[in-house]
Design an enzyme around this catalytic site. Sequence first.
Site, mmCIF file in Angstrom:
data_model
loop_
_atom_site.group_PDB
_atom_site.id
_atom_site.type_symbol
_atom_site.label_atom_id
_atom_site.label_comp_id
_atom_site.label_asym_id
_atom_site.label_seq_id
_atom_site.Cartn_x
_atom_site.Cartn_y
_atom_site.Cartn_z
ATOM 1 N N CYS A 1 0.870 -1.178 0.000
ATOM 2 C CA CYS A 1 0.000 0.000 0.000
ATOM 3 C C CYS A 1 0.906 1.227 0.000
ATOM 4 C CB CYS A 1 -1.004 -0.014 1.154
ATOM 5 S SG CYS A 1 -0.313 0.139 2.796
ATOM 6 N N CYS B 1 -4.417 -0.488 -2.278
ATOM 7 C CA CYS B 1 -4.925 0.846 -2.595
ATOM 8 C C CYS B 1 -4.536 1.187 -4.028
ATOM 9 C CB CYS B 1 -4.390 1.887 -1.623
ATOM 10 S SG CYS B 1 -2.625 2.193 -1.743
ATOM 11 N N CYS C 1 3.330 0.928 -8.231
ATOM 12 C CA CYS C 1 4.026 -0.345 -8.039
ATOM 13 C C CYS C 1 4.938 -0.621 -9.234
ATOM 14 C CB CYS C 1 2.966 -1.428 -7.909
ATOM 15 S SG CYS C 1 3.578 -3.045 -7.534
#
Length: 133
Positions: free
Chosen positions: A8, A80, A87
């Site tokens: 997250c 999230c 990412c």
Amino acid sequence: MKKIYFLCTGNSCRSQIAEGYAKLLLKNQYECKSAGVEKHGLNPYAVEVMAEDGIDISQQKSKLIDLDYFNAADLIVTLCSDAKDRCPIIPPQAQSLHWPLPDPAQAKGTHEQKMIVFRQVRDEIKQLVRGLI
């Protein structure tokens, strides 16, 4: 043993809660870790709501993504949209899941009002982790 990575934004709440449940519920199937695209520190409300459910995450630390672990992971779960968008590219061997959960750290109000939000998110994460069994 297979590896699961919960990600997250700040690795302070959602991914920490997921790591706590996964270490308990998936301990025979996965090595479980969590991280963030930033480090925000472990949220004390997350520690408190997990303690209510008998899980001590107080010794977990807020960490940045470890690319070696990330690239070796079998399952990467983003919790999230920010983490999903920021990412690194998911490695080809890894399965990825996205759990778009609200950020309980954004809850406003009294201690109890914030705890209500944290409990809701905690309970949702617990069900999602159970679904991985």
